[in-house]
Design a protein around this motif. Structure first.
Motif, PDB file in Angstrom:
ATOM      1  N   SER A 282       0.146   0.988  -9.893  1.00 25.65           N
ATOM      2  CA  SER A 282       1.610   1.075  -9.892  1.00 25.65           C
ATOM      3  C   SER A 282       1.999   1.531 -11.295  1.00 25.65           C
ATOM      4  O   SER A 282       1.174   1.500 -12.205  1.00 25.65           O
ATOM      5  CB  SER A 282       2.242  -0.284  -9.592  1.00 25.65           C
ATOM      6  OG  SER A 282       1.928  -0.717  -8.287  1.00 25.65           O
ATOM      7  N   VAL A 283       3.249   1.959 -11.477  1.00 29.03           N
ATOM      8  CA  VAL A 283       3.698   2.410 -12.806  1.00 29.03           C
ATOM      9  C   VAL A 283       4.988   1.675 -13.149  1.00 29.03           C
ATOM     10  O   VAL A 283       5.895   1.570 -12.313  1.00 29.03           O
ATOM     11  CB  VAL A 283       3.903   3.940 -12.822  1.00 29.03           C
ATOM     12  CG1 VAL A 283       4.488   4.398 -14.161  1.00 29.03           C
ATOM     13  CG2 VAL A 283       2.584   4.669 -12.551  1.00 29.03           C
ATOM     14  N   LEU A 284       5.048   1.153 -14.384  1.00 30.42           N
ATOM     15  CA  LEU A 284       6.262   0.485 -14.875  1.00 30.42           C
ATOM     16  C   LEU A 284       6.979   1.402 -15.861  1.00 30.42           C
ATOM     17  O   LEU A 284       6.345   1.945 -16.769  1.00 30.42           O
ATOM     18  CB  LEU A 284       5.883  -0.835 -15.572  1.00 30.42           C
ATOM     19  CG  LEU A 284       6.990  -1.512 -16.399  1.00 30.42           C
ATOM     20  CD1 LEU A 284       8.157  -1.946 -15.529  1.00 30.42           C
ATOM     21  CD2 LEU A 284       6.416  -2.710 -17.168  1.00 30.42           C
ATOM     22  N   VAL A 294       7.079   1.973  -9.874  1.00 31.46           N
ATOM     23  CA  VAL A 294       6.710   2.941  -8.848  1.00 31.46           C
ATOM     24  C   VAL A 294       5.556   2.358  -8.039  1.00 31.46           C
ATOM     25  O   VAL A 294       4.506   2.049  -8.602  1.00 31.46           O
ATOM     26  CB  VAL A 294       6.284   4.297  -9.467  1.00 31.46           C
ATOM     27  CG1 VAL A 294       5.904   5.294  -8.368  1.00 31.46           C
ATOM     28  CG2 VAL A 294       7.381   4.853 -10.360  1.00 31.46           C
ATOM     29  N   GLU A 295       5.779   2.171  -6.774  1.00 35.14           N
ATOM     30  CA  GLU A 295       4.817   1.793  -5.723  1.00 35.14           C
ATOM     31  C   GLU A 295       4.491   0.292  -5.642  1.00 35.14           C
ATOM     32  O   GLU A 295       4.103  -0.337  -6.604  1.00 35.14           O
ATOM     33  CB  GLU A 295       3.510   2.581  -5.874  1.00 35.14           C
ATOM     34  CG  GLU A 295       2.806   2.812  -4.546  1.00 35.14           C
ATOM     35  CD  GLU A 295       3.484   3.890  -3.675  1.00 35.14           C
ATOM     36  OE1 GLU A 295       4.722   3.923  -3.601  1.00 35.14           O
ATOM     37  OE2 GLU A 295       2.738   4.684  -3.062  1.00 35.14           O
ATOM     38  N   ALA A 296       4.694  -0.221  -4.434  1.00 32.26           N
ATOM     39  CA  ALA A 296       4.363  -1.618  -4.104  1.00 32.26           C
ATOM     40  C   ALA A 296       3.311  -1.583  -2.993  1.00 32.26           C
ATOM     41  O   ALA A 296       3.643  -1.647  -1.815  1.00 32.26           O
ATOM     42  CB  ALA A 296       5.606  -2.363  -3.650  1.00 32.26           C
ATOM     43  N   ASN A 324       9.234   3.915  -3.797  1.00 35.80           N
ATOM     44  CA  ASN A 324       8.190   3.981  -2.775  1.00 35.80           C
ATOM     45  C   ASN A 324       7.856   5.468  -2.548  1.00 35.80           C
ATOM     46  O   ASN A 324       8.743   6.255  -2.233  1.00 35.80           O
ATOM     47  CB  ASN A 324       8.719   3.325  -1.485  1.00 35.80           C
ATOM     48  CG  ASN A 324       7.896   3.695  -0.275  1.00 35.80           C
ATOM     49  OD1 ASN A 324       8.311   4.506   0.543  1.00 35.80           O
ATOM     50  ND2 ASN A 324       6.726   3.116  -0.151  1.00 35.80           N
ATOM     51  N   THR A 325       6.572   5.843  -2.695  1.00 33.35           N
ATOM     52  CA  THR A 325       6.207   7.263  -2.536  1.00 33.35           C
ATOM     53  C   THR A 325       6.256   7.698  -1.079  1.00 33.35           C
ATOM     54  O   THR A 325       6.633   8.821  -0.774  1.00 33.35           O
ATOM     55  CB  THR A 325       4.803   7.574  -3.076  1.00 33.35           C
ATOM     56  OG1 THR A 325       3.832   6.838  -2.319  1.00 33.35           O
ATOM     57  CG2 THR A 325       4.686   7.238  -4.559  1.00 33.35           C
ATOM     58  N   HIS A 326       5.837   6.808  -0.162  1.00 33.84           N
ATOM     59  CA  HIS A 326       5.937   7.107   1.273  1.00 33.84           C
ATOM     60  C   HIS A 326       5.695   5.827   2.061  1.00 33.84           C
ATOM     61  O   HIS A 326       5.220   4.832   1.525  1.00 33.84           O
ATOM     62  CB  HIS A 326       5.015   8.241   1.702  1.00 33.84           C
ATOM     63  CG  HIS A 326       3.543   8.027   1.524  1.00 33.84           C
ATOM     64  ND1 HIS A 326       2.959   7.672   0.329  1.00 33.84           N
ATOM     65  CD2 HIS A 326       2.516   8.129   2.409  1.00 33.84           C
ATOM     66  CE1 HIS A 326       1.647   7.581   0.480  1.00 33.84           C
ATOM     67  NE2 HIS A 326       1.347   7.841   1.734  1.00 33.84           N
TER      68      HIS A 326
END
Ligand SMILES: [Zn+2]
Length: 479
Positions: A282-284, A294-296, A324-326
């Motif tokens: 994930s990215v903070l 970014v992203e869970a 959420n990317t997808h």
């Protein structure tokens, strides 16, 4: 007074005898089905076939069926004495075009997975044992396993879809219901299991085209469904009741495995930017007065590990957005935990109705942090582009148009670091034989980067690792 007491006793007697009659009736139905199916003498059964396998949560857009792969060889063994269930299947990727995900993680030993199309044949082994609740349920959902379980768990008689049904509570919390045909054959078995995203998710197996094999009835067609869409559709060829082959059951995992608390680690990527790794990335991103992640991925537990690391790195700033990317389940199973933390979910607009539904689904089997929280979760749809900025820190979200992996695919771009965060449009495949032609997923990704005129130095992969842009461009067939 006396009269009331007598009526009360009479009612009690009536209720008890109705229950006894119900139990007797259910028992008679189980006996009749057990006899019709030839279940009593069955210790094991092996069967083979071919058909299709579909990958849960990997659909090209929300509400579409799970993506299909052709199964060219299917072998299953069920043992009711051990007990255990083992499936071995060989799948090929003959979908044209191959929309959605489900290729699995890249396996260096075989050079398989990571990206569709899967090259050649891929072997998958799946096992179920009573060591997990879901494993026990899988064994009990087989046609003969259902009748054995109905007898052992004191099933009651019910009606379902105009059919006689037997229903029982498994392991104290799962309601298992099986319907019977007029010939006393098990037609359909249904229960619900926990899914991090869908909550109490419907699992069903449908059995049809029964044949008699040495006094044992077995279906000629098996269709499993999870979350409303098929996950397996097998036309059964050979059937061997009480086959001689033993079923290998994998050793129990070492104590503590999977039970230990997941720990997240982090690495600084730039000013106010960190990659947080808990299995996957994930990215903070830190802004003046709030935080964005970014992203869970995964589930509640992984999100809590990531959130703990976020709070350690930047205490006292609110988590405003979760990008959420997808909507594939491996990328979104942890969104509910971020919603419970107060974050608004930012996702492509095609996914908005799906996440709005997901954030309200009941999680009674395995209550998660959102189901225990009074918060009302929010979702915002992103169109072609959304820029989050405070004047110093900037995070750009862009829609990747026309990618076969997912219709609502977003990437996150950090212009200052020249880092592009991507999911599932490219996978490093060290040591693998190259694709005969570059896969659409990656070609399309690189075309989008060019269209958007993003000045990318490195590409960070949600599934792990990062590469210079030149490596990704080469995988897309660029010179
Ligand atoms: Zn995906």
């Amino acid at each position: 007074m006396m009269k009331q007491k007598i009526i009360g006793v009479a009612l009690l007697v009536a209720v008890v005898s109705a229950e006894q009659a119900g139990a007797q009736e259910a028992g008679a139905v189980i006996d009749a089905a057990t006899k019709a199916m030839g279940t009593a003498g069955l210790q094991s059964i092996q069967y083979s076939g071919a058909g299709s396998v579909f990958m849960l949560g990997q659909n090209p857009r929300p509400e579409a069926p799970w993506p299909r792969f052709r199964v060219i060889k299917y072998d299953a063994s069920v043992r009711y004495d051990v007990p255990g269930l083992r499936e071995e299947l060989v799948r090929i990727d003959d979908e044209n075009p191959p929309r959605g995900g489900g290729a699995g993680g890249f396996v260096p030993a075989t050079g398989q997975g990571g990206m569709r199309p899967i090259l050649g044949e891929q072997r998958i082994v799946r096992q179920a044992t009573p060591r997990t609740e879901v494993g026990q349920l899988q064994i009990w959902m087989t046609p003969h396993g259902f009748l054995k379980a109905a007898a052992a768990n004191k099933a009651t008689l019910a009606q379902a879809g105009g059919r006689r049904a037997l229903t029982f509570t498994a392991l104290g919390k799962y309601t298992v219901t099986g319907t019977l045909t007029d010939q006393n054959l098990v037609e359909r078995v249904e229960t619900r299991i926990d899914n991090p995203l869908l909550g109490d998710m419907v699992v069903e197996s449908a059995y049809s085209e029964y044949r008699d094999v040495g006094g044992v009835k077995f279906p000629g067609r098996i269709v499993d469904r999870l979350g409303g869409h098929p996950t397996l559709d097998i036309t059964v060829g050979s059937v061997r009741p009480n086959g001689a082959a033993t079923l290998e059951i994998a050793a129990a995992p070492p104590a503590g495995e999977g039970g230990g608390a997941l720990k997240a680690t982090s690495e600084r990527l730039g000013s106010g930017v960190w990659v947080i790794t808990a299995g996957l990335n994930s990215v903070l991103v830190e802004f003046t007065d709030h935080l964005v992640v970014v992203e869970a991925l995964g589930n509640d537990a992984r999100s809590h590990a990531v959130i703990a690391e976020v709070k350690r790195l930047v205490p006292n700033k609110p988590l405003r957005y979760l990008v959420n990317t997808h909507a594939h389940f491996d990328h979104s199973g942890g969104v509910r935990a971020f919603a419970a933390e107060g974050a608004t979910i930012l996702t492509h607009e095609v996914n908005k109705p799906f996440f709005e539904k997901v954030l309200t689904l009941p999680h009674r089997i395995n209550p998660d942090s959102l189901s225990k929280s009074p918060r009302k979760a929010a979702v915002e749809g992103v169109g072609a582009r959304r820029v989050l900025t405070d004047g110093t820190q900037t995070l750009e979200l862009h829609h990747i148009r026309g990618n076969l992996h997912n219709d609502g695919l977003l990437v996150a771009y950090l212009p200052r670091e020249r880092v592009l965060v991507q999911a599932d449009a490219f996978h490093p495949r060290p040591g693998a034989k190259p694709y005969p032609t570059p896969p659409q997923f990656t070609v399309n990704f690189v075309e989008n980067i060019e269209r958007l005129k993003l000045d990318v130095a490195r590409v960070l992969h949600i599934h792990g690792g990062n590469d210079p842009m030149a490596v990704v461009a080469k995988a897309a067939g660029r010179p």
